[in-house]
Scaffold this motif. Sequence first.
Motif, PDB file in Angstrom:
ATOM      1  N   LEU A 233       0.875  -1.026   0.000  1.00  0.00           N
ATOM      2  CA  LEU A 233      -0.136  -0.316   0.273  1.00  0.00           C
ATOM      3  C   LEU A 233       0.253   1.046  -0.236  1.00  0.00           C
ATOM      4  CD1 LEU A 233      -2.795  -1.221   2.506  1.00  0.00           C
ATOM      5  CD2 LEU A 233      -2.822  -1.369  -0.336  1.00  0.00           C
ATOM      6  N   PRO A 234       0.221   2.461  -0.892  1.00  0.00           N
ATOM      7  CA  PRO A 234       1.475   3.521  -0.624  1.00  0.00           C
ATOM      8  C   PRO A 234       1.512   3.870   0.553  1.00  0.00           C
ATOM      9  CG  PRO A 234       0.018   2.777  -2.845  1.00  0.00           C
ATOM     10  CD  PRO A 234      -0.368   2.192  -2.363  1.00  0.00           C
ATOM     11  N   ARG A 235       2.153   4.471   1.258  1.00  0.00           N
ATOM     12  CA  ARG A 235       2.564   5.440   2.255  1.00  0.00           C
ATOM     13  C   ARG A 235       1.121   6.750   2.346  1.00  0.00           C
ATOM     14  NH1 ARG A 235       5.201  10.546   4.118  1.00  0.00           N
ATOM     15  NH2 ARG A 235       5.135  10.227   6.214  1.00  0.00           N
ATOM     16  N   PRO A 240      -2.955  18.563   7.134  1.00  0.00           N
ATOM     17  CA  PRO A 240      -3.948  19.487   7.555  1.00  0.00           C
ATOM     18  C   PRO A 240      -3.881  20.981   6.876  1.00  0.00           C
ATOM     19  CG  PRO A 240      -1.414  19.547   8.846  1.00  0.00           C
ATOM     20  CD  PRO A 240      -1.201  18.065   7.487  1.00  0.00           C
ATOM     21  N   ASP A 241      -2.788  21.050   6.170  1.00  0.00           N
ATOM     22  CA  ASP A 241      -2.733  22.234   5.232  1.00  0.00           C
ATOM     23  C   ASP A 241      -4.217  22.087   4.108  1.00  0.00           C
ATOM     24  OD1 ASP A 241      -1.328  23.770   7.178  1.00  0.00           O
ATOM     25  OD2 ASP A 241       0.523  22.449   5.352  1.00  0.00           O
ATOM     26  N   LEU A 242      -3.992  21.357   3.346  1.00  0.00           N
ATOM     27  CA  LEU A 242      -4.483  20.182   2.323  1.00  0.00           C
ATOM     28  C   LEU A 242      -6.143  20.493   2.910  1.00  0.00           C
ATOM     29  CD1 LEU A 242      -1.866  19.098  -0.190  1.00  0.00           C
ATOM     30  CD2 LEU A 242      -3.199  21.819  -0.152  1.00  0.00           C
ATOM     31  N   GLU A 243      -6.381  19.456   3.980  1.00  0.00           N
ATOM     32  CA  GLU A 243      -7.622  19.243   4.663  1.00  0.00           C
ATOM     33  C   GLU A 243      -7.767  17.738   3.307  1.00  0.00           C
ATOM     34  OE1 GLU A 243     -10.128  21.756   5.342  1.00  0.00           O
ATOM     35  OE2 GLU A 243      -9.012  22.914   7.235  1.00  0.00           O
ATOM     36  N   MET A 244      -6.361  16.815   3.922  1.00  0.00           N
ATOM     37  CA  MET A 244      -7.430  16.004   2.474  1.00  0.00           C
ATOM     38  C   MET A 244      -6.151  15.051   2.790  1.00  0.00           C
ATOM     39  SD  MET A 244      -5.769  17.355  -1.196  1.00  0.00           S
ATOM     40  CE  MET A 244      -6.017  15.719  -1.971  1.00  0.00           C
ATOM     41  N   ILE A 245      -6.204  13.863   2.825  1.00  0.00           N
ATOM     42  CA  ILE A 245      -5.222  12.679   2.447  1.00  0.00           C
ATOM     43  C   ILE A 245      -4.257  12.330   1.311  1.00  0.00           C
ATOM     44  CG2 ILE A 245      -5.497   9.851   2.321  1.00  0.00           C
ATOM     45  CD1 ILE A 245      -5.898  11.354   5.209  1.00  0.00           C
ATOM     46  N   VAL A 246      -2.687  12.638   1.915  1.00  0.00           N
ATOM     47  CA  VAL A 246      -1.981  13.035   0.760  1.00  0.00           C
ATOM     48  C   VAL A 246      -1.350  11.229   0.279  1.00  0.00           C
ATOM     49  CG1 VAL A 246      -0.078  14.059  -0.879  1.00  0.00           C
ATOM     50  CG2 VAL A 246      -2.118  14.701   0.503  1.00  0.00           C
ATOM     51  N   CYS A 247      -1.146  10.647  -0.698  1.00  0.00           N
ATOM     52  CA  CYS A 247      -0.224   9.569  -0.668  1.00  0.00           C
ATOM     53  C   CYS A 247       1.006  10.301  -1.394  1.00  0.00           C
ATOM     54  CB  CYS A 247      -1.160   8.542  -2.185  1.00  0.00           C
ATOM     55  SG  CYS A 247      -2.410   8.054  -1.219  1.00  0.00           S
ATOM     56  N   SER A 248       2.179   8.453  -1.265  1.00  0.00           N
ATOM     57  CA  SER A 248       3.510   9.245  -1.908  1.00  0.00           C
ATOM     58  C   SER A 248       3.183   8.419  -3.091  1.00  0.00           C
ATOM     59  CB  SER A 248       4.586   8.791  -0.478  1.00  0.00           C
ATOM     60  OG  SER A 248       6.100   8.735  -1.523  1.00  0.00           O
ATOM     61  N   ILE A 251       7.435   4.293  -4.317  1.00  0.00           N
ATOM     62  CA  ILE A 251       7.614   2.499  -4.587  1.00  0.00           C
ATOM     63  C   ILE A 251       8.697   2.293  -2.775  1.00  0.00           C
ATOM     64  CG2 ILE A 251       8.040   0.613  -5.445  1.00  0.00           C
ATOM     65  CD1 ILE A 251       7.744   2.011  -8.006  1.00  0.00           C
ATOM     66  N   SER A 252       9.322   3.003  -3.386  1.00  0.00           N
ATOM     67  CA  SER A 252      10.049   2.439  -1.619  1.00  0.00           C
ATOM     68  C   SER A 252       9.331   2.763  -0.528  1.00  0.00           C
ATOM     69  CB  SER A 252      11.460   3.666  -1.774  1.00  0.00           C
ATOM     70  OG  SER A 252      11.626   4.544  -1.555  1.00  0.00           O
ATOM     71  N   ASP A 253       8.291   3.912  -0.277  1.00  0.00           N
ATOM     72  CA  ASP A 253       7.695   4.065   0.620  1.00  0.00           C
ATOM     73  C   ASP A 253       6.701   3.182   0.904  1.00  0.00           C
ATOM     74  OD1 ASP A 253       9.183   6.660   1.349  1.00  0.00           O
ATOM     75  OD2 ASP A 253       7.886   7.670   0.602  1.00  0.00           O
ATOM     76  N   ALA A 254       6.143   2.441  -0.258  1.00  0.00           N
ATOM     77  CA  ALA A 254       4.784   1.962  -0.082  1.00  0.00           C
ATOM     78  C   ALA A 254       5.143   0.424   1.169  1.00  0.00           C
ATOM     79  CB  ALA A 254       4.496   0.935  -1.248  1.00  0.00           C
ATOM     80  N   ARG A 255       4.058  -0.049   1.197  1.00  0.00           N
ATOM     81  CA  ARG A 255       4.742  -1.113   3.093  1.00  0.00           C
ATOM     82  C   ARG A 255       3.618  -1.753   2.681  1.00  0.00           C
ATOM     83  NH1 ARG A 255       4.671   4.339   5.256  1.00  0.00           N
ATOM     84  NH2 ARG A 255       6.351   4.852   6.519  1.00  0.00           N
ATOM     85  N   GLY A 256       4.378  -2.829   2.605  1.00  0.00           N
ATOM     86  CA  GLY A 256       3.291  -4.743   2.448  1.00  0.00           C
ATOM     87  C   GLY A 256       2.073  -4.990   3.918  1.00  0.00           C
TER      88      GLY A 256
END
Length: 356
Positions: A233-235, A240-248, A251-256
């Motif tokens: 899954l992407p990190r 809080p500034d954009l008031e939304m969920i942000v994804c990286s 690929i190195s930030d993705a976690r199993g």
Amino acid sequence: MTSASPMPLSFSREIFATVSPAPYLLANLTNVEGEEYPRRTNSRQTDEFRLPIINVNSLQHCFGSAVVRTGDTAVVCGVRGEILHSSDIANPPNVPATSLHPQSGTAGSDTASPAQDIYEIPALNLLVPNIELATGSSPAYLPGNPPTALAQTLSQRMLSLLHSTRLVDVNDLRILYQPPATPEDEETPDVSPAVEIKAYWTLYIDILFMSLDGNPFDAAWGALLAALKNTKLPRAWWDPDLEMIVCSDAISDARGLNLHGVPVSVSFAVFDTKRHKGMGEKDMAWVLADPDTFEEGLCEETVTIVVDGLSSNGMQLRRIEKSGGTIVGKDIMRSIVGRAAKRWEEWHSVIGQAGG
């Protein structure tokens, strides 16, 4: 004048199997031909399974995928994730703040109690399996027909097993946010703002049968297991500034996923001669491991065992499903469970070699 060649006095194997399927299977099981064990119509012994073949990460547009083949049964599974915002949940679950940690969702985290896993994942429908039988996978499935009862039954059984085994850790699906400390909080350093659940990952598990030759549940569950073990899954975090969920995008930030064990499904079918007319006076029965389509059409009694060897207490029995017939009693069931334990070792080895 030459005379016509005489007609053969016996049917070919294909015609015999079509005209008299039950006697054909019986003839194979009772005609030992000097072998120590009886052979089925597919040349396997009664307790012999088809070797699973697994390829993972075959679909680039999915977070995780696997292709599994056992004999002529072939299935592909893809896992994709969508974000469910907490603000969109009508009745969000009451999760104690003490069970949340800002780093929750990373591989290896285990801060959620079993009760929370059992409650949050099914209550919010965070795992959504869907099974489809492709046109051409079997002569029984024609184009343009509505979803079959088999596909709907398999989907429900997969969902039930996902929930009962707690295969997926709810921590991996939570997207948390730690609010910054306020000046008032700085006066009380022992008290920090409570961690908030801003969203959840919802995993859509799509399973497509490209070819079906019996025992669909074992193949579908094996594909699901291999796909989830290779899902990343992407990190994701709350901005809080954009008031939304942000994804990286890295690929190195993705976690199993931190899966809870490796529960493997192992199915059997019972061929009972008394269920068929004209099979002789003597009642006989055989327990057939990993039945194919031909054998499933002749067997009414089926047993599915789910076992998991990744347990501190050794091999663990996770589920038993039995339907039809009265042949399988305590002694036969004990033998079936023993064979299921050996089958688990085979599946675990193949999944590990595939990269799981």
